[in-house]
Enzyme design. Structure first.
Site, PDB file in Angstrom:
ATOM      1  CD1 TRP A   1      -9.208  -5.900   8.122  1.00 20.02           C
ATOM      2  CD2 TRP A   1      -8.055  -4.584   9.794  1.00 20.02           C
ATOM      3  NE1 TRP A   1      -8.096  -5.351   7.407  1.00 20.02           N
ATOM      4  CE2 TRP A   1      -7.658  -4.514   8.494  1.00 20.02           C
ATOM      5  CE3 TRP A   1      -7.802  -3.765  10.670  1.00 20.02           C
ATOM      6  CZ2 TRP A   1      -6.520  -3.418   8.093  1.00 20.02           C
ATOM      7  CZ3 TRP A   1      -6.852  -2.977  10.423  1.00 20.02           C
ATOM      8  CH2 TRP A   1      -6.103  -2.830   9.123  1.00 20.02           C
TER       9      TRP A   1
ATOM     10  NE  ARG B   1     -10.419  -4.173   5.534  1.00 21.53           N
ATOM     11  CZ  ARG B   1      -9.850  -3.053   5.143  1.00 21.53           C
ATOM     12  NH1 ARG B   1     -10.788  -1.946   4.721  1.00 21.53           N
ATOM     13  NH2 ARG B   1      -8.521  -2.498   5.243  1.00 21.53           N
TER      14      ARG B   1
ATOM     15  CG  HIS C   1      -4.266   0.566   7.594  1.00 19.62           C
ATOM     16  ND1 HIS C   1      -5.223   1.405   7.056  1.00 19.62           N
ATOM     17  CD2 HIS C   1      -4.262  -0.547   6.937  1.00 19.62           C
ATOM     18  CE1 HIS C   1      -5.676   0.533   6.165  1.00 19.62           C
ATOM     19  NE2 HIS C   1      -5.170  -0.370   5.896  1.00 19.62           N
TER      20      HIS C   1
ATOM     21  CG  ASN D   1      -2.211  -0.846   0.799  1.00 24.22           C
ATOM     22  OD1 ASN D   1      -2.424  -1.154   0.067  1.00 24.22           O
ATOM     23  ND2 ASN D   1      -2.885  -0.960   2.099  1.00 24.22           N
TER      24      ASN D   1
ATOM     25  CG  ASP E   1      -8.483  -8.528  -2.968  1.00 20.66           C
ATOM     26  OD1 ASP E   1      -7.400  -7.921  -2.669  1.00 20.66           O
ATOM     27  OD2 ASP E   1      -9.480  -7.856  -2.634  1.00 20.66           O
TER      28      ASP E   1
ATOM     29  CD  GLU F   1      -5.567  -2.074  -4.079  1.00 18.26           C
ATOM     30  OE1 GLU F   1      -5.701  -3.093  -3.985  1.00 18.26           O
ATOM     31  OE2 GLU F   1      -5.078  -1.157  -3.180  1.00 18.26           O
TER      32      GLU F   1
ATOM     33  CB  SER G   1       3.270  -4.344   4.479  1.00 17.34           C
ATOM     34  OG  SER G   1       3.286  -4.175   3.107  1.00 17.34           O
TER      35      SER G   1
END
Ligand code: SFD
Ligand code: AMP
Length: 623
Positions: free
Chosen positions: A216, A247, A387, A62, A350, A126, A434
């Site tokens: 999650w 989610r 995040h 990401n 995914d 993405e 990450s």
């Protein structure tokens, strides 16, 4: 506990955790330690190959800035993060990670991680910052490189860190116990990195019954970083900034690929797209209501308003998105069929790459994404500074970028000498994910080596104090053993509380009073004060935690750690007299954003006195 052997490990640099940040720290530290003649040790409560948030794998990286290719600048990334966090971010820290993150991604690829490529050999994006990967084995690949660099003899797996070892005001290592054998560990070090992730299970999860472990955020990360840094006396920041991910409902499948790659819409049950129908609400949260992309919490908020009006369930329109992409091929039936198959594969992969249970749920409910929408929902709150949350320790920025007062000698050192933090453990530097956590680990690793080589003076250790710490660490086993015979049923006993019961008690008070799912993420001064009262009683009862075995002992300590994350959170929400992140939490008594609160709120806990200190800290801009 005479049958618990005490194992003493002496090292220069100590890495706590085996996740993304710790693996980054490991490769970098190994390099510099060799040059400087330093010893390094790494401790993980689990096995590095599959520990932490990336255990199951991921389907995207990401954070990729593309600096060298001129795709974006450091400043672009800082702007993105600042906007997403409604103005509250440490620009120097975000910039430092942004300028190093691409090289972590290139290392992952070199080590064998398959990154999707387009027909010209470029990375498949993405979204603007995200790259698609075949990431089932992401963590195994990153851990292998870390293990090779460190040398297996310097790695302690299945050792749970309970807390810091202090030499006065200086961090001098850590203590913990093996979750497999009766061993108590004392790690003595000059420089220590807290990289034990964020926290799950502080709030009551939506899942119940046999599904209760499903969340999650990974169940392994339970607030150890927050506790460790708080207990050491480090200044903490953004403790009010929790993350509520939207989610796929019940199995917590990711939405990023659907929103960004497949360009899917989310709608309420009446087919209305809340991002459009609720657009005027964004005017209330200016200037951040008008930025692109709309901040994650505001995206959540618009959805929540629909839910509160009874317009749910909310759906990800998967069949519509797939249909739209495939429609481009509608004149060629063979190409159309091929494209549909490709999209179907991508949709399943995914989930299979990072949230296998969501694929199982699709299978179990006969859901074919190309035919039918799937429900999405806001999850319970988590603490994840890497995040879209921001909670963590207040750390030194880099000398060349940090504004006045944001640099104190060593990158990523907390306000406690010798204690460093990275990944979820360091605050106000969101959206590192990450790859950025790995890069930040590398930054911290290099700084720790510098610190250890410039601060060679030995730390003082008091054996009597260590014996006391050991006794406290193992106390739940003694409490259980001494009292288990006093009732006929081992889980109900007036003399002890089992870790599961303790955790549920914590989760219930946080859920109801501090703005969990049950309270529609809403709280207020009076509710928070009530929560603090209950937390104080929980703290008293923590002395009565009972553990029947080593596994339960770990569970006791996990929830003890969570309790500190909870208290830091409640106190900080209470201190910040506004609502800045609706969609993460809403203060019903202070329902709007206030320019006077465009600042950090930092807190410090003093272990000796049990006192908390909270203060406003101004935001200094770099760009
Ligand atoms: O999109 C102790 N994240 C994603 N990042 C991406 O780049 N792409 C994605 O696709 C991502 N998605 C995602 C992500 C996270 C989660 C939970 C999900 C999905 C479901 C974010 C990253 O995973 C995250 O930013 C990094 O992993 C953070 O790194 P770090 O090192 O701060 O935390 P860690 O990797 O979880 O490791 C923690 C380690 O600490 C150990 N540990 N060790 C000893 N003693 C204790 N007491 C300990 N407590 C914990 C753990 O075992 C672990 O080794 S997406 O869906 O959002
Ligand atoms: P997620 O799966 O929600 O964790 O998202 C993965 C990445 O995509 C993160 O960088 C998110 O911030 C980003 N993202 C997810 N949904 C959106 C959206 N609707 N608009 C912009 N960015 C998004």
């Amino acid at each position: 506990m005479t049958d618990f052997e005490t194992v003493v490990v002496e090292t220069d640099v100590l890495i706590l955790g085996g996740g993304m940040a710790a693996c980054g720290a490991a490769v970098e530290t190994a390099h510099w330690a060799k040059k400087l003649g330093l010893k390094v040790a790494l401790v993980d409560k689990a096995a590095m190959d599959r520990s932490g948030a990336v255990a199951m794998g991921l389907s995207a990286i990401n954070q990729y800035v593309g600096l060298k290719d001129g795709e974006n600048t450091m400043e672009d990334y800082v702007g993105y993060v600042r906007n997403d966090l409604m103005g509250v971010t440490r620009e120097d820290l975000v910039a430092n990670i942004a300028r190093h993150v691409d090289s972590s991604v290139h290392l992952f690829e070199k080590w064998g991680l398959p990154i999707w490529k387009d027909k010209d050999g470029g990375y498949v994006h993405e979204g603007r910052w995200q790259l698609m990967i075949n990431g089932e084995s992401y963590k195994v690949i990153v851990a292998e490189a870390a293990k090779n660099a460190m040398g297996i003899d310097n790695i302690y797996e299945r050792v749970f860190i309970t807390g810091p070892l202090m030499d006065g005001e200086r961090c001098a290592g850590a203590v913990g116990f093996s979750v497999r054998e009766n061993k108590f560990y004392v790690f003595k070090a000059k420089a220590t990195l807290a990289a034990m992730g964020g926290a799950v299970g502080v709030f009551k999860p939506r899942s119940s019954g046999e599904g209760a472990g499903r969340a999650w955020y990974p169940p392994f990360n339970s607030g150890a970083s927050a506790y460790f840094t708080l207990e050491a006396g480090a200044e903490m920041t953004c403790q009010e900034v929790r993350f509520i991910p939207v989610r796929f409902k019940d199995a917590y499948g990711p939405v990023g690929a659907w929103f960004l790659l497949f360009k899917s819409r989310a709608t309420n049950a009446l087919g209305e797209a809340y991002m459009q129908t609720r657009a005027s609400e964004l005017e209330k949260w200016l200037p951040y209501g008008k930025v692109k992309p709309v901040p994650a919490n505001l995206r959540n908020w618009l959805m929540m308003l629909d839910v509160m009006e009874g317009k749910g369930p909310i759906y990800m329109r998967t069949e519509e998105a797939i249909g739209k992409i495939a429609a481009e091929f509608k004149d060629d039936p063979k190409a159309f069929k091929k494209k549909m198959k490709e999209l179907e594969n991508e949709a399943w992969e995914d989930f299979l790459d990072m949230t296998i249970s969501q694929a199982l749920l699709w299978a179990a409910t006969n859901t074919q994404p190309e035919e039918r929408s799937s429900e999405i929902a806001a999850a319970e709150p988590y603490f994840i500074g890497s995040h879209s949350g921001a909670s963590g320790a207040w750390v030194s920025g880099p000398k060349d970028i940090a504004p006045d007062g944001y640099f104190w000698g060593y990158d990523n050192m907390t306000t406690i000498k010798g204690l460093f933090a990275a990944g979820d453990a360091s605050g106000a530097s969101s959206h590192k994910f990450s790859s950025g956590s790995h890069a930040e680990g590398r930054i911290a690793g290099k700084a720790m080596c510098k610190f250890a080589s410039e601060n060679k003076d030995a730390c003082n250790y008091d054996d009597g104090e260590i014996a006391k710490i050991k006794e406290i660490a193992l106390r739940p086993m003694v409490v259980y053993e001494e009292n288990v015979g006093k009732t006929t049923q081992a889980d109900v006993n007036p003399h002890y509380i089992l870790p599961k019961m303790f955790m549920m008690r914590l989760q219930k008070m946080m859920d109801e009073y501090a703005g969990g799912v049950t309270a529609q993420f809403t709280t207020s001064e009076k509710n928070l004060e009530k929560c603090l009262e209950l937390l104080a009683m929980l703290r008293e009862d923590s002395e009565k935690l009972g553990a029947k075995d080593l596994h339960d002992l770990m569970r006791c300590w996990e929830s003890y750690h969570r309790m500190f994350q909870a208290e830091a959170h409640v106190r900080t929400i209470l201190f910040r007299e506004e609502t800045r992140w609706p969609g993460y939490y809403f203060r019903s008594d202070k329902p709007s954003m206030d320019k006077d609160w465009e600042c950090f709120v930092n807190c410090t806990y003093t272990a000796k006195t049990g006192e908390w200190e909270l203060k406003k800290v101004p935001i200094k801009h770099v760009f």
